[in-house]
Design a protein around this motif. Structure first.
Motif: not given
Length: 161
Positions: A107-118
């Protein structure tokens, strides 16, 4: 400053900032980035022998796979069992608590990946991936990532038993 020098320092700065953010996010779980990486590898690909896990770790080379695993075993997140095929070998697998921790890490990684995607446009991401692969090709960390990408995924039901 040359373009190559800027690339070098921007890659280093991005890595350090990402690691700083990940360390802060993992702090409530009592995990380091290296420990979280080991948990996620075991969740995705486990059970694994220590050598197999080590061949997939991209984390800082100063982190010994056996030390990482020993800390996870002490925290009761990973257990060492005799391998089903070769009783002389140990097989690492997540405990139920380790599976819960791996889920929290995901879940923590997914939040980081969403920020990178943005932050990174989809068309730029292909160029960035190609460039980073070229820069890491044949390196220990690049090889570890290649090993992880090539490894089959574990069945969800078998990763924590």
């Amino acid at each position: 400053m040359r373009t190559a020098e800027q690339i070098r320092y921007l890659v280093l700065a991005a890595q350090r900032e990402g690691n700083r953010q990940l360390t802060a996010a993992l702090s409530p779980l009592g995990l380091t980035p290296a420990q979280s990486e080991a948990l996620r590898i075991l969740e995705d690909h486990g059970p694994l022998a220590l050598k197999q896990l080590g061949e997939m770790l991209v984390c800082d080379t100063g982190s010994s796979p056996s030390r990482i695993v020993d800390r996870l075993v002490a925290a009761r997140l990973v257990r060492k069992d005799a391998d089903e095929r070769d009783q002389r070998q140990l097989s690492l697998r997540l405990t139920p608590e380790g599976a819960d921790a791996a889920k929290a890490v995901r879940q923590i990684e997914d939040a980081m990946y969403a920020a990178i995607d943005t932050a990174v446009d989809a068309s730029d991401s292909e160029i960035l991936l190609s460039t980073l692969r070229a820069l890491t090709q044949g390196s220990p960390a690049g090889t570890a990532l290649d090993n992880r990408l090539a490894a089959p995924q574990a069945e969800a039901s078998g990763s924590s038993r």
